[in-house]
Design a protein around this motif. Structure first.
Motif, short mmCIF file in Angstrom:
data_model
loop_
_atom_site.label_atom_id
_atom_site.label_comp_id
_atom_site.label_asym_id
_atom_site.label_seq_id
_atom_site.Cartn_x
_atom_site.Cartn_y
_atom_site.Cartn_z
N HIS A 1 10.30 -41.81 -31.68
CA HIS A 1 10.31 -42.37 -30.33
C HIS A 1 11.73 -42.47 -29.75
O HIS A 1 11.90 -43.06 -28.68
N LEU A 2 12.71 -41.92 -30.41
CA LEU A 2 14.09 -42.05 -29.93
C LEU A 2 14.47 -40.88 -29.04
O LEU A 2 15.43 -40.17 -29.30
N ILE A 3 13.70 -40.69 -27.97
CA ILE A 3 14.09 -39.69 -26.98
C ILE A 3 15.26 -40.27 -26.19
O ILE A 3 15.41 -41.49 -26.09
N PRO A 4 16.11 -39.42 -25.60
CA PRO A 4 17.36 -39.90 -24.99
C PRO A 4 17.15 -40.99 -23.96
O PRO A 4 16.36 -40.86 -23.03
N TYR A 5 17.86 -42.11 -24.17
CA TYR A 5 17.98 -43.21 -23.20
C TYR A 5 16.66 -43.90 -22.88
O TYR A 5 16.54 -44.54 -21.83
N ALA A 6 15.66 -43.79 -23.76
CA ALA A 6 14.37 -44.38 -23.47
C ALA A 6 14.04 -45.55 -24.39
O ALA A 6 13.06 -46.24 -24.16
N THR B 1 23.74 -34.81 -21.84
CA THR B 1 23.07 -34.29 -20.63
C THR B 1 21.97 -33.29 -20.94
O THR B 1 21.44 -32.66 -20.02
N ILE B 2 21.58 -33.13 -22.20
CA ILE B 2 20.72 -32.01 -22.58
C ILE B 2 19.32 -32.10 -21.98
O ILE B 2 18.72 -31.08 -21.62
N SER B 3 18.79 -33.31 -21.82
CA SER B 3 17.38 -33.42 -21.44
C SER B 3 17.15 -33.31 -19.94
O SER B 3 16.17 -32.69 -19.50
N SER B 4 18.02 -33.92 -19.12
CA SER B 4 17.78 -33.91 -17.66
C SER B 4 19.05 -33.82 -16.84
O SER B 4 19.08 -34.28 -15.70
N ALA C 1 18.33 -42.10 -11.33
CA ALA C 1 19.76 -42.40 -11.21
C ALA C 1 20.23 -43.20 -12.43
O ALA C 1 21.37 -43.02 -12.89
N GLY C 2 19.38 -44.08 -12.95
CA GLY C 2 19.74 -44.82 -14.15
C GLY C 2 19.95 -43.90 -15.34
O GLY C 2 20.93 -44.03 -16.08
N TYR C 3 19.03 -42.95 -15.53
CA TYR C 3 19.20 -41.97 -16.60
C TYR C 3 20.52 -41.21 -16.42
O TYR C 3 21.29 -41.02 -17.37
N SER C 4 20.78 -40.76 -15.19
CA SER C 4 21.99 -39.99 -14.92
C SER C 4 23.25 -40.80 -15.19
O SER C 4 24.25 -40.27 -15.69
N LEU C 5 23.20 -42.09 -14.88
CA LEU C 5 24.36 -42.95 -15.16
C LEU C 5 24.60 -43.05 -16.66
O LEU C 5 25.75 -43.07 -17.12
N PHE C 6 23.52 -43.12 -17.45
CA PHE C 6 23.68 -43.11 -18.91
C PHE C 6 24.35 -41.82 -19.37
O PHE C 6 25.29 -41.84 -20.17
#
Length: 400
Positions: free
Chosen positions: A5-10, A158-161, A246-251
């Motif tokens: 379950h450790l997908i990026p930033y989730a 930045t690999i996922s999105s 935008a939150g994902y992108s900030l991470f």
């Protein structure tokens, strides 16, 4: 340990592992002014494993095969691009680079199942590959280093999105770590971006997406479009979409900053845009600039050079419709994504027509804070309407 379950930033646990793993890199940059290349490669391997292990192992295999394919493809193009029939080689290379993404998009239409080639982030890696081939053709990239190219593709923050970086900028920073003074600025900015990311994604985005959106969606589906629920859904979904992405992108940008990279930001107060063009210069900027530079500008150059249309205005409008149609189809092969793209093309063309009108006959039209505020509110509602189309709720209302 199960990293399923450790997908990026989730997941909060992802950030704990990230903080522990990235600390030696931070100390190296902060104390010695050096980035250990071997350690960055190790980080990449570890976090790709974290992101694609457990139930995502098929995606991990697809990712490995994809990277090998693109690395060989770009090498082949770099070697044979100087042949006399350069155009044929170029278009073949671009088509081959896009082919895996194309298969991922069309396979569900025929089989009803996801493609075996699919993995999280395939679109963004494809944009990087196509960018590489096009800039090689333009002579902007003269040398090809497979190891650097692979690190560019697999830059794990930045690999996922995305955001979608540019190879020349990334390579320069890969080879030259920032000075201690500059890294202190990166460090401060990175911490700020990560904290803002938590506010955007896990507080505002969560409340809008998990609390408000289900409620307004239910109301809209029960009462139809012709009620106040239409506006409630439109506003809530639009704000949710912004704060979540935008939150994902900030991470992604913040973690890049901590690693000593000045990855471009993706959002710049898009809902304050005073026109639809201004909006696309603020919303998902790395993607919109990529489409502008590698599709629209090249299409316009071809249309004008070949004199396909006598009028530049017609050529520009055709270019916009082609651009946004492609962007809509890229999101998915469903009618509402196509309509979303065509709607934005219509907005852009209308905006250009208004600008031409003002230049010719609009000298006496008012231009002040009030008119700018009106333009901003109008643009905001035009964009929110497009996100309502994009959400697919109309498909549920009319066809389910």
């Amino acid at each position: 340990m199960n990293f399923e379950h450790l997908i990026p930033y989730a997941n909060p646990l992802y950030f704990i592992w990230l903080a522990l793993a990235i600390l030696p890199l931070i100390l190296g940059l902060l104390l010695a002014g050096k980035r250990w290349g071997w350690y960055q490669i190790l980080l990449t391997v570890v976090f790709i494993y974290i992101s694609f292990s457990g139930g995502y192992w098929q995606q991990g295999v697809a990712l490995i095969g994809y990277v090998i394919f693109q690395t060989v493809l770009v090498y082949a193009y770099h070697r044979y691009r100087t042949q006399k029939n350069n155009s044929w080689v170029f278009y073949s290379a671009v088509a081959a680079a896009i082919l895996p993404l194309f298969l991922v998009k069309v396979t569900p239409l025929f089989s009803g199942q996801a493609s075996l080639f699919n993995f999280l982030g395939i679109s963004y890696l494809t944009f990087k590959s196509v960018q590489m081939i096009m800039e090689m053709r333009d002579g902007l990239i003269k040398e090809y280093h497979p190891a650097r190219y692979i690190q560019f593709l697999l830059f794990f923050p930045t690999i996922s999105s995305g955001p979608i970086d540019r190879y020349r900028r990334f390579e320069k920073e890969l080879l030259h770590a920032p000075t201690k003074e500059k890294y202190l600025q990166f460090l401060e900015r990175g911490v700020w971006n990560i904290f803002m990311g938590f506010l955007y994604k896990f507080i505002l985005g969560y409340y809008l997406g998990q609390v408000m959106l289900p409620a307004v969606t239910k109301e809209l589906l029960n009462h139809g479009l012709f009620s106040w629920r239409f506006f409630a859904y439109m506003y809530v979904y639009s704000l949710y979409l912004f704060f979540d992405f935008a939150g994902y992108s900030l991470f992604a940008v913040g973690v890049s900053n901590l690693m000593g990279y000045d990855t471009p930001v993706n959002f710049n107060k898009p809902f304050l845009a005073a026109s639809i063009k201004d909006f696309w210069n603020r919303w998902h900027m790395s993607l919109s600039f990529w489409f502008r530079d590698y599709i629209y500008m090249r299409l316009m150059f071809t249309l004008i050079k070949k004199k396909v249309f006598k009028s530049r205005i017609v050529a520009s409008n055709v270019g916009y419709f082609a651009l946004f149609l492609i962007m809509g189809i890229w999101h998915g092969l469903t009618w509402y994504y196509v309509v979303y793209g065509l709607y934005h093309a219509l907005l852009i063309c209308s905006n250009d027509a208004w600008i031409r009108f003002k230049k010719k006959r609009g000298k006496h039209l008012p231009s002040n804070r009030l008119t700018k505020a009106f333009s901003t509110v109008l643009t905001f509602h035009a964009v929110c309407l497009s996100f309502l189309i994009f959400s697919g709720v109309l498909d549920q209302l009319f066809f389910k």
